[in-house]
Design a protein around this motif. Structure first.
Motif, PDB file in Angstrom:
ATOM      1  N   ASP A  56       0.859  -1.179   0.000  1.00 20.62           N
ATOM      2  CA  ASP A  56       0.000   0.000   0.000  1.00 20.62           C
ATOM      3  C   ASP A  56       0.911   1.249   0.000  1.00 20.62           C
ATOM      4  O   ASP A  56       2.094   1.140   0.341  1.00 20.62           O
ATOM      5  CB  ASP A  56      -0.870  -0.034   1.270  1.00 20.62           C
ATOM      6  CG  ASP A  56      -1.559   1.271   1.541  1.00 20.62           C
ATOM      7  OD1 ASP A  56      -2.350   1.693   0.689  1.00 20.62           O
ATOM      8  OD2 ASP A  56      -1.297   1.880   2.604  1.00 20.62           O
TER       9      ASP A  56
ATOM     10  N   ASP B 205      -0.238   5.115   0.907  1.00 19.95           N
ATOM     11  CA  ASP B 205      -0.528   6.105   1.956  1.00 19.95           C
ATOM     12  C   ASP B 205      -0.515   5.475   3.343  1.00 19.95           C
ATOM     13  O   ASP B 205      -1.263   4.539   3.611  1.00 19.95           O
ATOM     14  CB  ASP B 205      -1.899   6.739   1.717  1.00 19.95           C
ATOM     15  CG  ASP B 205      -1.980   7.452   0.379  1.00 19.95           C
ATOM     16  OD1 ASP B 205      -1.178   8.359   0.147  1.00 19.95           O
ATOM     17  OD2 ASP B 205      -2.845   7.079  -0.436  1.00 19.95           O
ATOM     18  N   GLY B 206       0.327   5.984   4.202  1.00 20.41           N
ATOM     19  CA  GLY B 206       0.392   5.478   5.570  1.00 20.41           C
ATOM     20  C   GLY B 206       1.291   4.263   5.723  1.00 20.41           C
ATOM     21  O   GLY B 206       1.588   3.848   6.836  1.00 20.41           O
TER      22      GLY B 206
ATOM     23  N   ASP C 104      -1.492  -0.441   6.058  1.00 26.10           N
ATOM     24  CA  ASP C 104      -1.668   0.203   7.367  1.00 26.10           C
ATOM     25  C   ASP C 104      -3.117   0.216   7.861  1.00 26.10           C
ATOM     26  O   ASP C 104      -3.385   0.798   8.908  1.00 26.10           O
ATOM     27  CB  ASP C 104      -1.155   1.653   7.306  1.00 26.10           C
ATOM     28  CG  ASP C 104      -2.034   2.514   6.417  1.00 26.10           C
ATOM     29  OD1 ASP C 104      -2.181   2.166   5.222  1.00 26.10           O
ATOM     30  OD2 ASP C 104      -2.589   3.508   6.903  1.00 26.10           O
ATOM     31  N   THR C 105      -4.027  -0.389   7.117  1.00 22.50           N
ATOM     32  CA  THR C 105      -5.432  -0.367   7.564  1.00 22.50           C
ATOM     33  C   THR C 105      -6.030  -1.776   7.534  1.00 22.50           C
ATOM     34  O   THR C 105      -5.530  -2.659   6.816  1.00 22.50           O
ATOM     35  CB  THR C 105      -6.317   0.525   6.654  1.00 22.50           C
ATOM     36  OG1 THR C 105      -6.517  -0.148   5.403  1.00 22.50           O
ATOM     37  CG2 THR C 105      -5.702   1.893   6.431  1.00 22.50           C
TER      38      THR C 105
ATOM     39  N   ASP D  94      -6.648  -3.134   3.977  1.00 25.13           N
ATOM     40  CA  ASP D  94      -5.551  -3.836   3.289  1.00 25.13           C
ATOM     41  C   ASP D  94      -5.528  -5.296   3.721  1.00 25.13           C
ATOM     42  O   ASP D  94      -5.364  -6.195   2.900  1.00 25.13           O
ATOM     43  CB  ASP D  94      -4.202  -3.189   3.626  1.00 25.13           C
ATOM     44  CG  ASP D  94      -4.144  -1.720   3.246  1.00 25.13           C
ATOM     45  OD1 ASP D  94      -4.173  -1.428   2.041  1.00 25.13           O
ATOM     46  OD2 ASP D  94      -4.086  -0.872   4.152  1.00 25.13           O
TER      47      ASP D  94
HETATM   48 MG   LIG Z   1      -2.877   3.128   3.457  1.00 20.90          MG
END
Ligand SMILES: [Mg+2]
Length: 230
Positions: free
Chosen positions: A7, A9-10, A176-177, A180
């Motif tokens: 991933d 973002d983050g 990060d989530t 994912d």
């Molecule tokens: Mg992310």
């Protein structure tokens, strides 16, 4: 051969609102309306779906997809500037070192992106940090709403590019989530959750039951060990 699907973002990057600023500026310029995102769930959603919501909230008439096609190049145009003007935009801890170490092991692992970003936006983000070359392929938010379909795209594209059939037991989704993680679980891949996104804590991620959870990716050796790539 392993396939690691990252991933953005983050996970790889910390853009600290740059995406939102470019999005808002492009929205205003394209439609002469303010972007309204209060209370809008952004995490784990794809660019087009976020746009679709914003399109409706702004009271715009007409086909949202057509509007999105008009909006997209404007957003891509403003994105690099929004990132470069943000002094807090950076890669997440350990990311450049980890990617370099994985590149050194390219006979044992292949890399791909798996993100809700459209491809052009994704490329703009990672090329800003000179990470683009690590990711020749990916699955992107342009074509799918569902994470697992994006992951499947990433895998299919990687199989073509690397000329390898990846066994799902050797495919890792790194994000990060919980979205994912759920996407990875839905395709039967292994999952590594990293609590650097800000929206979900370490414990939130543990609750999603990934194979591995980490506070961050700063300990290259530990990440390589977790992926069995030491
Ligand atoms: Mg992310």
């Amino acid at each position: 051969m392993k396939l690691l699907i990252f991933d953005i973002d983050g996970t790889l990057t910390h853009l600290d609102g740059s995406t939102h600023r470019a999005f808002a500026r492009a929205f205003k310029e394209s439609f002469d309306r303010e972007l309204i995102t209060e209370g809008l769930k952004l995490h784990g959603r794809t660019d087009p779906i976020i746009f679709k919501e914003c399109h409706a909230r702004a009271g715009l008439n007409g086909d949202w997809l057509e509007a999105y096609e008009k909006f997209k190049p404007v957003y891509i145009h403003y994105l690099p500037e929004a990132i470069s003007q943000n002094p807090r935009a950076r890669t997440k801890p350990g990311v450049p070192e980890l990617l370099a170490a994985l590149h050194d092991r390219r006979d044992r692992c292949a890399l791909a992106l798996g993100t809700g970003n459209g491809e052009a936006g994704a490329r703009a983000k990672i090329s800003f940090f000179n990470l683009d070359d690590y990711f020749p392929v990916g699955g992107f938010g342009d074509t799918h709403e569902e994470r697992y379909l994006i992951m499947q795209d990433a895998m299919r594209e990687a199989e073509q590019y690397y000329q390898t059939e990846f066994d799902l037991q050797s495919v890792w989704i790194i994000g990060d989530t919980p979205f994912d993680i759920e996407g990875g679980q839905a395709i039967g891949a292994k999952t590594l959750a990293v609590a650097t996104g800000g929206a979900y804590s370490y414990d939130d991620l543990v609750a999603a039951q990934p194979d591995v959870v980490m506070h961050d990716l700063s300990d290259t050796t530990a990440v390589l060990r977790a992926l069995d790539l030491e």
